[in-house]
Scaffold this motif. Sequence first.
Motif, PDB file in Angstrom:
ATOM      1  N   VAL A 530       8.009   2.307  -4.452  1.00 17.12           N
ATOM      2  CA  VAL A 530       6.503   1.003  -5.135  1.00 17.12           C
ATOM      3  C   VAL A 530       5.523   1.538  -3.372  1.00 17.12           C
ATOM      4  O   VAL A 530       3.854   2.020  -3.565  1.00 17.12           O
ATOM      5  CB  VAL A 530       6.569  -0.063  -5.015  1.00 17.12           C
ATOM      6  N   ARG A 531       6.152   1.585  -1.871  1.00 18.83           N
ATOM      7  CA  ARG A 531       5.024   1.749  -1.414  1.00 18.83           C
ATOM      8  C   ARG A 531       4.714   2.825  -1.461  1.00 18.83           C
ATOM      9  O   ARG A 531       3.919   3.428  -0.963  1.00 18.83           O
ATOM     10  CB  ARG A 531       6.093   1.441   0.060  1.00 18.83           C
ATOM     11  N   GLU A 532       5.734   3.805  -1.445  1.00 14.57           N
ATOM     12  CA  GLU A 532       4.734   5.341  -1.475  1.00 14.57           C
ATOM     13  C   GLU A 532       4.089   5.957  -2.778  1.00 14.57           C
ATOM     14  O   GLU A 532       2.828   6.635  -2.155  1.00 14.57           O
ATOM     15  CB  GLU A 532       6.744   6.219  -1.688  1.00 14.57           C
ATOM     16  N   GLN A 533       4.448   4.840  -3.756  1.00 15.90           N
ATOM     17  CA  GLN A 533       3.133   5.572  -4.401  1.00 15.90           C
ATOM     18  C   GLN A 533       2.082   4.567  -4.088  1.00 15.90           C
ATOM     19  O   GLN A 533       0.300   5.309  -4.081  1.00 15.90           O
ATOM     20  CB  GLN A 533       3.493   4.652  -6.211  1.00 15.90           C
ATOM     21  N   MET A 534       1.788   3.228  -3.521  1.00 14.56           N
ATOM     22  CA  MET A 534       0.689   2.582  -3.237  1.00 14.56           C
ATOM     23  C   MET A 534       0.074   3.421  -2.096  1.00 14.56           C
ATOM     24  O   MET A 534      -1.252   3.434  -2.341  1.00 14.56           O
ATOM     25  CB  MET A 534       1.298   1.430  -2.795  1.00 14.56           C
ATOM     26  N   PHE A 535       0.657   4.077  -1.317  1.00 18.16           N
ATOM     27  CA  PHE A 535      -0.221   4.887  -0.331  1.00 18.16           C
ATOM     28  C   PHE A 535      -0.696   6.352  -0.855  1.00 18.16           C
ATOM     29  O   PHE A 535      -1.463   6.520  -0.767  1.00 18.16           O
ATOM     30  CB  PHE A 535       1.220   5.463   0.725  1.00 18.16           C
ATOM     31  N   ASP A 536       0.399   6.782  -1.682  1.00 20.62           N
ATOM     32  CA  ASP A 536      -0.275   8.332  -2.419  1.00 20.62           C
ATOM     33  C   ASP A 536      -1.292   7.974  -3.193  1.00 20.62           C
ATOM     34  O   ASP A 536      -2.608   8.793  -2.926  1.00 20.62           O
ATOM     35  CB  ASP A 536       1.070   9.622  -2.479  1.00 20.62           C
ATOM     36  N   ASP A 537      -1.229   7.284  -4.128  1.00 18.87           N
ATOM     37  CA  ASP A 537      -2.173   7.281  -5.210  1.00 18.87           C
ATOM     38  C   ASP A 537      -3.529   6.637  -4.898  1.00 18.87           C
ATOM     39  O   ASP A 537      -4.158   6.966  -6.084  1.00 18.87           O
ATOM     40  CB  ASP A 537      -1.349   6.471  -6.238  1.00 18.87           C
ATOM     41  N   THR A 538      -3.752   5.799  -3.721  1.00 17.35           N
ATOM     42  CA  THR A 538      -4.861   5.243  -3.768  1.00 17.35           C
ATOM     43  C   THR A 538      -6.032   6.201  -2.681  1.00 17.35           C
ATOM     44  O   THR A 538      -6.917   5.619  -2.544  1.00 17.35           O
ATOM     45  CB  THR A 538      -4.588   3.913  -3.258  1.00 17.35           C
ATOM     46  N   LYS A 539      -5.308   7.045  -2.309  1.00 16.82           N
ATOM     47  CA  LYS A 539      -6.273   8.224  -1.388  1.00 16.82           C
ATOM     48  C   LYS A 539      -7.199   8.152  -1.886  1.00 16.82           C
ATOM     49  O   LYS A 539      -9.039   8.530  -1.038  1.00 16.82           O
ATOM     50  CB  LYS A 539      -5.350   9.218  -1.210  1.00 16.82           C
ATOM     51  N   GLU A 540      -7.339   8.527  -3.638  1.00 18.12           N
ATOM     52  CA  GLU A 540      -8.710   8.970  -4.372  1.00 18.12           C
ATOM     53  C   GLU A 540      -9.798   7.784  -4.474  1.00 18.12           C
ATOM     54  O   GLU A 540     -10.834   8.144  -4.831  1.00 18.12           O
ATOM     55  CB  GLU A 540      -8.532   9.773  -5.030  1.00 18.12           C
ATOM     56  N   LEU A 541      -8.975   6.505  -4.280  1.00 18.06           N
ATOM     57  CA  LEU A 541     -10.077   5.634  -4.465  1.00 18.06           C
ATOM     58  C   LEU A 541     -11.075   5.081  -4.067  1.00 18.06           C
ATOM     59  O   LEU A 541     -12.393   4.374  -4.517  1.00 18.06           O
ATOM     60  CB  LEU A 541      -8.895   4.538  -4.836  1.00 18.06           C
ATOM     61  N   SER A 542     -11.425   6.124  -2.628  1.00 12.94           N
ATOM     62  CA  SER A 542     -12.539   5.261  -1.456  1.00 12.94           C
ATOM     63  C   SER A 542     -12.440   6.098  -0.250  1.00 12.94           C
ATOM     64  O   SER A 542     -11.184   6.491  -0.107  1.00 12.94           O
ATOM     65  CB  SER A 542     -12.709   3.948  -1.449  1.00 12.94           C
ATOM     66  N   ASP A 543     -13.323   6.454   0.369  1.00 15.66           N
ATOM     67  CA  ASP A 543     -13.063   6.741   1.529  1.00 15.66           C
ATOM     68  C   ASP A 543     -11.751   6.305   2.423  1.00 15.66           C
ATOM     69  O   ASP A 543     -10.797   6.798   3.173  1.00 15.66           O
ATOM     70  CB  ASP A 543     -14.136   7.354   1.920  1.00 15.66           C
ATOM     71  N   GLU A 544     -11.801   4.616   2.420  1.00 14.64           N
ATOM     72  CA  GLU A 544     -11.117   3.972   3.490  1.00 14.64           C
ATOM     73  C   GLU A 544      -9.839   4.180   3.000  1.00 14.64           C
ATOM     74  O   GLU A 544      -9.161   4.710   4.020  1.00 14.64           O
ATOM     75  CB  GLU A 544     -11.619   2.500   3.074  1.00 14.64           C
ATOM     76  N   MET A 545      -9.721   4.210   1.970  1.00 14.73           N
ATOM     77  CA  MET A 545      -8.387   4.330   1.148  1.00 14.73           C
ATOM     78  C   MET A 545      -7.747   5.611   1.576  1.00 14.73           C
ATOM     79  O   MET A 545      -6.555   6.096   1.883  1.00 14.73           O
ATOM     80  CB  MET A 545      -8.532   3.979  -0.386  1.00 14.73           C
ATOM     81  N   ARG A 546      -7.953   6.243   1.459  1.00 13.60           N
ATOM     82  CA  ARG A 546      -7.572   8.550   2.126  1.00 13.60           C
ATOM     83  C   ARG A 546      -7.357   7.573   3.247  1.00 13.60           C
ATOM     84  O   ARG A 546      -6.370   9.014   3.791  1.00 13.60           O
ATOM     85  CB  ARG A 546      -8.850   8.849   2.209  1.00 13.60           C
ATOM     86  N   TYR A 547      -7.971   7.004   4.655  1.00 13.81           N
ATOM     87  CA  TYR A 547      -7.746   7.220   6.010  1.00 13.81           C
ATOM     88  C   TYR A 547      -6.928   5.786   6.412  1.00 13.81           C
ATOM     89  O   TYR A 547      -6.517   5.671   7.432  1.00 13.81           O
ATOM     90  CB  TYR A 547      -8.576   7.054   6.912  1.00 13.81           C
ATOM     91  N   LYS A 548      -6.692   4.581   5.290  1.00  8.97           N
ATOM     92  CA  LYS A 548      -5.566   3.668   5.611  1.00  8.97           C
ATOM     93  C   LYS A 548      -4.381   4.075   5.969  1.00  8.97           C
ATOM     94  O   LYS A 548      -3.783   5.183   5.801  1.00  8.97           O
ATOM     95  CB  LYS A 548      -4.997   3.421   4.070  1.00  8.97           C
ATOM     96  N   GLU A 549      -3.382   2.659   6.641  1.00  5.98           N
ATOM     97  CA  GLU A 549      -2.816   2.881   7.385  1.00  5.98           C
ATOM     98  C   GLU A 549      -2.046   2.023   6.859  1.00  5.98           C
ATOM     99  O   GLU A 549      -1.721   1.590   5.901  1.00  5.98           O
ATOM    100  CB  GLU A 549      -2.745   2.202   9.137  1.00  5.98           C
ATOM    101  N   LYS A 550      -0.132   2.524   7.155  1.00  5.05           N
ATOM    102  CA  LYS A 550       0.666   2.348   6.418  1.00  5.05           C
ATOM    103  C   LYS A 550       1.250   0.847   6.528  1.00  5.05           C
ATOM    104  O   LYS A 550       2.102   0.048   6.337  1.00  5.05           O
ATOM    105  CB  LYS A 550       2.049   2.750   6.810  1.00  5.05           C
TER     106      LYS A 550
END
Length: 735
Positions: A530-550
């Motif tokens: 789930v952690r991995e999915q949250m990191f990968d699947d949300t990258k395209e939701l916003s510019d902020e999400m693309r560069y978020k921290e783990k």
Amino acid sequence: MDIYEMMVADLGGALSKLNKRNRNSLWLRELTTPDEDGVVKATEADIIDMAVMPVLKGLQQKTTLADVAVTIGRKIRQKFNYEQDSLCSLFGGLLVLESFANVDFLGTKRTFSRGKSRQKHPPYHIYVKDWGTYQVFLDSIDVDKLEESPLKSPAAHWHSGFHEDGKTLIRHGNIGALKEFSETATPLVLNALNKLQDTGYTINKQVFDVYKQCMALTDGSSPFKFEKETNQEAQKSMKTEAQAIEKMAEANLDNEFFHRYSCDFRGRIYPGTAYLNEQSSDNAKGLLQYSTKVAFGEMGHIFLAIHTANSIGEDKLPLTDRVKYVEDNAEEIISWAEDPMTNRGWMEADKCWSALACAFEWQRYYQHVEVDEQPSDTFMSKLPIFIDGSNNGVQHLTALALDENSAPLVNLDITQPGAVPGDIYMFIANAVWLELMKRDEEVPEENKEELQRLIDEIKALKLRYENCTGGRKKRDEIYKEIIEWRTENRELVKSLWSTFWLRLEEKSKQRKAVKRPVVTLGYGVTLAGVREQMFDDTKELSDEMRYKEKMWVTPMGDLVYDTCYRELKGPAEMLTLFRALAEDANNRDEFLSWHVPVTNFPVVQAYEAPTKTQVNATFQGQRLQLTIQRYEDMKLSRKDQLSGAAPNVVHSFDAGHLTMVVNAAKYPVTMVHDSFGCHIGNMHSMFAEVRNQFVNFYQADPLTDLLTQLNSLDKMPKRGKLNLTHVQQSDFAFC
């Protein structure tokens, strides 16, 4: 001499030079050497043909050089009844791959993990070295020679676990399980496979003509996903798939074709054809039609409208609203068929090629009804349409638990007129964001004021890293800056995870953020998953999400996971039960195994841990150290047994349901696990049959059956009061 002929000649030359020093690949020369009667088991051309699909899939899936080589070697050795040997497979496969590399379209490169400047054994991956040469190679292939191509006539029927041509019913199946199949013991399974194999397809030439035009575009305006993909490796993978589909469709443009079918060890059914099949992407699915026609009947236009709305992306509406949506937009939809390269609205659809196929069907239908003035029910159609389960994994867990509270969320118990579909993803998203707001109340306001600065700083650093052209040394320097930034801001960053996610205010994006964890919950996804999915699947939701921290992702993944288990009590209890069954099997040092209720499919969860071996090899004149997995001496993998139990039980049960539907349907069907397809004119029957067989399967009480088989009735949990027959009246259970 074309590229294909050059590769065949190159392989022949390499085989002729083999000697005892090449003992692990001498078996290839044996294959191509005439016996005393002058007969060879395989020609060099046969070997190249057998390697084509593993190479194409390896390029698409970014597979390591070692894995592609072993796949080629294992495939050839299996074909000609050689005992499997990982070293022989590796060296034989490498020899064949030399012929692909020597014509300059295939290259290899080392892949280092981000931030690790000194990996001990970084893997080598294959890649397309020259796309022009690669395209010429594709054009030189005779698709009909490939084992993974569609069949020109139906495959012989299955009568046991072993096919007359040497294939096995379970791919890489346990020998004990394979011996259990017979027309007496497993008639439903054999009948289902044989029926699917007898179903003929053709290419929708109208859609394919547009497909080819779009593939030829060079201005980036085509609807193919590789056009919008920013990751270059992913883009190449998508392009490889699209080209392979085009090549195979072109080769079968004027003939009927069929697929061979077999199962995985859980009973899920798969076609043997690569790429050009119903389980491939929408690129392929939109090109397929049946070879036979069926009249629309009274409900045909209704079901075509529902399928059209689903393909466009309007699949959350009530069924009557989906029909109205298509009726209201009929003029535009038909305009896509009239001039698809000018009227490009279809390109924005969720499943654009399926949407375009619908547009052509509506154009023909209105010609039949409005222009030719023929009765609507007599319109003849080849188009397959589909209805899908509503989060099918959780549906099965809910039915097992008889959980009346979870049932409406996955549409097993929504029978009131005018109701809207249950939306389990939005339900979980709402619960997660409600908890986020509670957590965020504890964050100091002075910390929150720092969030924008942190977002801007880490984005700038990651952009510098992504766009660095100064070589590996410079990239390592930037990565060191990122590490220093994380160390300096660690506690502040950690404190702001809830504040960060609350910036995602759009409900649709919140829903997308939790969707895959909820989908995979039904198949036992782990907390780490789930952690991995949250990191990968949300990258395209916003510019902020693309560069978020783990550090922002990990607690959010934990919250989503915990929320699913808290809010979906019945499904969660089933997942816990299946893990306990695997623990018991581990304690007995046995594979967890069972027979699927009703269909009697023998499931053996044969999880074994292969030994990893470092091998020195030469490829393209370069000495390499490759890592392979040796499958000859393996032991039970307790870890895999534990993590696999829940998804495998659920998948075996959804396969049982599908098998029952295939047998019950008195017409051609097309199945994709939890997606049920048929001619438009037969969908009124399929719509009811899918529900009837789901009820039949669960009224047989498969949970009691399973626990009885495993001598674990004492583990039976308390179940709810769900009335299973309500599924038969629930429009949205499968739609």
